[in-house]
Design an enzyme around this catalytic site. Sequence first.
Site, PDB file in Angstrom:
ATOM      1  N   HIS B  56       0.827  -1.210   0.000  1.00  0.00           N
ATOM      2  CA  HIS B  56       0.000   0.000   0.000  1.00  0.00           C
ATOM      3  C   HIS B  56       0.860   1.259   0.000  1.00  0.00           C
ATOM      4  O   HIS B  56       0.372   2.336   0.329  1.00  0.00           O
ATOM      5  CB  HIS B  56      -0.907   0.010   1.229  1.00  0.00           C
ATOM      6  CG  HIS B  56      -1.708  -1.224   1.424  1.00  0.00           C
ATOM      7  ND1 HIS B  56      -2.624  -1.641   0.487  1.00  0.00           N
ATOM      8  CD2 HIS B  56      -1.736  -2.153   2.413  1.00  0.00           C
ATOM      9  CE1 HIS B  56      -3.183  -2.775   0.906  1.00  0.00           C
ATOM     10  NE2 HIS B  56      -2.659  -3.106   2.067  1.00  0.00           N
ATOM     11  N   HIS B 218      -7.213  -4.384  -0.672  1.00  0.00           N
ATOM     12  CA  HIS B 218      -6.595  -5.662  -1.031  1.00  0.00           C
ATOM     13  C   HIS B 218      -7.372  -6.318  -2.162  1.00  0.00           C
ATOM     14  O   HIS B 218      -7.272  -7.515  -2.395  1.00  0.00           O
ATOM     15  CB  HIS B 218      -6.582  -6.618   0.154  1.00  0.00           C
ATOM     16  CG  HIS B 218      -6.077  -6.005   1.410  1.00  0.00           C
ATOM     17  ND1 HIS B 218      -6.901  -5.389   2.315  1.00  0.00           N
ATOM     18  CD2 HIS B 218      -4.814  -5.899   1.890  1.00  0.00           C
ATOM     19  CE1 HIS B 218      -6.166  -4.929   3.329  1.00  0.00           C
ATOM     20  NE2 HIS B 218      -4.904  -5.205   3.090  1.00  0.00           N
TER      21      HIS B 218
END
Lengths: 332, 332
Positions: B56, B218
């Site tokens: 991320h 995700h």
Amino acid sequence: MKKIINDPATVVADSLAGLAAAHADLVRVDYDPNIVVRADSPARGVSVISGGGSGHEPLHVGFVGPGMLHGAVPGAVFTSPTPDAVQAAISATTGDAGALLVVKNYTGDVLNFETAAELASAEGLDVRTVVIDDDVAVADSTFTAGRRGVGGTVLLEKIVGAAAERGDDLDTVEGLARGVVERVRSIGVALTAPTVPHVGEPSFDLGAGEVEFGIGIHGEPGRERIGIEPASALVERMVSAVAEDFPLERGDDVLLFTNSMGGTPLLEVYLAHGIAERLLAERGVNVVRRLVGPYITSLEMQGISLTVLRMDDRLTELWDAPVRTPALRWGM
Amino acid sequence: MKKIINDPATVVADSLAGLAAAHADLVRVDYDPNIVVRADSPARGVSVISGGGSGHEPLHVGFVGPGMLHGAVPGAVFTSPTPDAVQAAISATTGDAGALLVVKNYTGDVLNFETAAELASAEGLDVRTVVIDDDVAVADSTFTAGRRGVGGTVLLEKIVGAAAERGDDLDTVEGLARGVVERVRSIGVALTAPTVPHVGEPSFDLGAGEVEFGIGIHGEPGRERIGIEPASALVERMVSAVAEDFPLERGDDVLLFTNSMGGTPLLEVYLAHGIAERLLAERGVNVVRRLVGPYITSLEMQGISLTVLRMDDRLTELWDAPVRTPALRWGM
């Protein structure tokens, strides 16, 4: 084609509207023609202006602000801005101290910026152009006679912007720019192709296991297609291409710029940067400054580029000088 | 799978090595377990620590530095860090003033951070956790009981980091964090799927004309799959989802954060931001601060998220406070 846009014909202006809304403290956007200028005031000293086709953001529009550019001229995606747009940016920012136009070496850009400079000179302004051609990949390319201008442009704009900000005169700023052009080299690779909105299809085909080595920022062909290989081997190939071109020598101080072409995760960009640092150290080259991230992109293309600038005290001081733009900011 | 990596098993450590090389003035990286801490010193006041699965970036490792995080704990890609790694970050940064752990609401993260907090408390440190769950998309999700923690995390880390930096005590910093959690909402969309290195295939299938509305970071499923539509319609759908959840009211002052999920060109991110600003203005909502760019990503996933934080003078002052990290930097 899946893109977050309304209409390929208005994508640049629509995006500039978002830039203007997000950074009203830094930039002002004029439309018809599209130009981005500093919100604060015209240059008191030398005005530094750049531009080129859009799709490489944050280059150039994200680099307008104190300590870097006074104006940016975004053309259509991957298309040179017209001379009248460049002229508008000159008129909006340039005073008696004159302007330096930073031009990436693509045939259309060189022609249109030089035409604008001539027109401005005819009106009594002192406007010079400097052409950057740092890409070592190929001698000539799809849109280029001579080498292409790529990642070195970001470093050039920061350094000459700092010089203009502290009040250097046009001769000095121009000389400094030509010095940076001599001292900077880049190489890029692509893992995927970008899709230009008004084209609607990927710019080229690349196999599932293929990498274009020496890619241009518009997806122009590089030196060769190679198979995907471990990052250590790929980055070694890139560092060698740059080092052999200079040549880089033991004891050289450099700025290392590891750039994302847009679509590559930052996780991978930093991974590549770490390898490049290690390889340069093994060659006895001192990395004294770094820049890592997506600063000159090719839409959503996956890939990276490495840029190496040989530094000296003067360049280091200008690199470290405060800057405040949408995309590069430190010290203020 | 084409990625610029050496080995999926070492991708996080290999990337951290690049981060450490690029930002030695700001961060120090320890391995075994992987943690990133401030280069300058342990916290004199409250230590603010966050972490979670990697992939991320720049979240969280890129937010370590003066004015934001004291430590970050990167797990494997899309995988929670272990309690001992969180404990190592606590030990490396925390003094008598205690620590606040900022935890995104995923089952593994909550469990592992709370376990680490308990272990640290048993050793006499005052360690609290705050869980952020700002994603309005779905009530529960693949890895989550309750809402997911997404873009609001970036804003939370900046604000509580500023409070810790100026010397607020742990009660104050914790209370501030809980206040931000109540005031922030997000929604995301995906145009493509990310590929996790150790999996080697895209996380989900999405048709050529499809968009996942309400995507998780995700690649978890959102509310629905919709056809690609003009940006104005897509962003209206996103603004409505956020505004109706609050509800946002006429006269509210907000920070608007338009985030790239990683693979979307900045040209499109700014375009979407401009639309969101206009739509909020039409609702009578005042956008008083902005953040635009890739700050919480999902590897190379194409898409964007919008985060809206209702501001007051106290939050604005903390947002504006100087910060110096690899990914967010202003005022110093």
